[in-house]
Write an enzyme that holds these catalytic residues in place. Structure first.
Site, short mmCIF file in Angstrom:
data_model
loop_
_atom_site.label_atom_id
_atom_site.label_comp_id
_atom_site.label_asym_id
_atom_site.label_seq_id
_atom_site.Cartn_x
_atom_site.Cartn_y
_atom_site.Cartn_z
N LYS A 54 0.62 -1.28 -0.15
CA LYS A 54 -0.10 -0.03 0.05
C LYS A 54 0.93 1.25 -0.01
O LYS A 54 0.59 2.40 -0.94
CB LYS A 54 -0.68 0.07 1.12
CG LYS A 54 -2.34 -0.98 1.13
CD LYS A 54 -2.82 -1.09 2.38
CE LYS A 54 -3.89 -2.37 2.12
NZ LYS A 54 -5.12 -2.66 3.19
N GLN A 98 -4.89 -0.80 9.34
CA GLN A 98 -4.50 -2.80 9.80
C GLN A 98 -5.21 -3.89 10.33
O GLN A 98 -4.44 -3.72 11.47
CB GLN A 98 -2.86 -3.05 8.88
CG GLN A 98 -2.93 -4.21 7.50
CD GLN A 98 -2.62 -3.70 6.63
OE1 GLN A 98 -3.48 -2.70 5.84
NE2 GLN A 98 -3.94 -5.52 6.51
N ASP A 121 -10.59 2.93 4.68
CA ASP A 121 -11.38 1.71 4.22
C ASP A 121 -12.73 1.62 3.99
O ASP A 121 -13.13 0.15 4.22
CB ASP A 121 -10.46 1.14 5.81
CG ASP A 121 -9.61 0.46 5.06
OD1 ASP A 121 -9.18 0.00 3.92
OD2 ASP A 121 -8.55 0.10 6.11
N1 GUN Z 1 -7.10 -6.82 6.50
C1 GUN Z 1 -6.42 -7.68 4.98
N2 GUN Z 1 -7.62 -6.51 3.98
C2 GUN Z 1 -7.65 -5.33 5.05
C3 GUN Z 1 -7.99 -3.80 4.28
O1 GUN Z 1 -8.74 -4.01 3.19
N3 GUN Z 1 -8.17 -2.98 4.65
C4 GUN Z 1 -7.21 -3.08 6.29
N4 GUN Z 1 -7.26 -1.85 7.11
N5 GUN Z 1 -6.92 -4.08 6.91
C5 GUN Z 1 -6.82 -5.56 7.05
#
Ligand code: GUN
Length: 293
Positions: A54, A98, A121
């Site tokens: 990311k 996350q 998110d």
């Molecule tokens: N863990 C697995 N997929 C995601 C996501 O799309 N966003 C976040 N914040 N954590 C994750």
């Protein structure tokens, strides 16, 4: 083989070029870059890898990312304080916590603390609630299911009245995916670990979204001829014949499915690149909204 292979990487690259142009325009208009605050707690290797990917993607399109990495023993109060600090910081426009958070941390409390304006998110309960309700639109939607919707649009699937089956009911993928398909007027069935006769349900599906996290769980023989298959799974499996000893496979029996499906996503290189792209797009949107007051 009859299925079209959906190349998510290629689609994501195109969308990311467009985002990069818009970020450049934003910078020249406002004099600063959109910025994402990332919170990574603990040492889950998959989470570390996703966060790295990311951050690299942010860099590629000109978005600033600021990381707060803390160890697994960090208290809920400390993580809450980091989120509060990011909420109050006017130089941060989007916040990503996350998941999963370390054991013992109340995930809902932390996600609810993220400012609605910065919830890139889309995991804040109010954003999920708006997604669930008729006539309401969330400000942000979760990246992975949003990416799946983009892929379905790219393939040209008509979701109106289509039978869509979502396999998996996680807060991150399965649940919001089902809500988004419902908003798009599909007839949605959600299958999960307790579902009886899943095979017969999948057999009726025009669209299958597999997000159960088990390698090759969905058999090619379950699919209806011509079904569009979106495989969200990224499962690490042993591969002694490869140099690194492992590889990633999806939740669907990919090779055999090629003979049955109308279209199917690759793993890796299918949904994953779109997840990252949707995060970038949401971060740009958050910065634009905040800049416009
Ligand atoms: N863990 C697995 N997929 C995601 C996501 O799309 N966003 C976040 N914040 N954590 C994750």
């Amino acid at each position: 083989m009859s299925a079209t292979i959906i190349d998510g990487q290629q689609i994501a690259d195109r969308l990311q070029r467009d985002i990069a142009d818009k970020v450049a325009a934003f910078k020249s208009q406002y004099g600063y870059a959109p910025a994402l605050g990332v919170v990574l707690a603990g040492d889950n290797p998959a989470s570390q890898m996703y966060v790295r990917m990311k951050q690299r993607a942010c860099e590629r399109v000109g978005i600033t990312s600021v990381s707060h990495v803390v160890d697994a023993s960090t208290s809920e109060a400390e993580i809450y304080a980091i989120v509060s600090q990011l909420n109050a910081d006017p130089s941060i426009h989007g916040i990503l916590v996350q998941l999963p958070l370390p054991k013992g941390i109340d995930e809902q409390r932390i996600l609810s603390a993220v400012s609605l304006e910065k919830d890139v998110d889309g995991f804040h309960p109010l954003n999920i609630g708006a997604l669930a309700m008729k006539g309401r639109e969330p400000t942000f939607t979760p990246a992975t299911p949003t990416g799946c919707m983009v892929l379905l649009r790219e393939v040209g699937v008509n979701l109106e009245g289509a039978n869509a089956v979502v396999i998996g009911r996680s807060n991150i993928v399965g649940l919001p995916m089902a809500l988004m398909l419902m908003k798009a007027n599909a007839t949605v069935t959600v299958c999960h670990s307790r579902t009886r006769n899943i095979e017969a349900i999948v057999k009726g599906a025009d669209v299958v979204v597999a997000a159960i996290g088990q390698p090759h769980y969905v058999k090619a023989s379950w699919l209806k001829q011509g079904a569009v298959v979106i495989d969200v799974g990224t499962n690490k499996v042993d591969a002694p014949d490869t140099e690194r000893g492992y590889r990633y496979v999806g939740d669907v029996e990919f090779d055999a499915a090629l003979d049955v499906a109308g279209a199917i996503t690759k793993v890796p290189g299918g949904v994953g690149p779109l997840t990252i792209t949707m995060l970038l797009s949401n971060t740009l949107k958050a910065a634009e909204r905040l800049a416009q007051g």
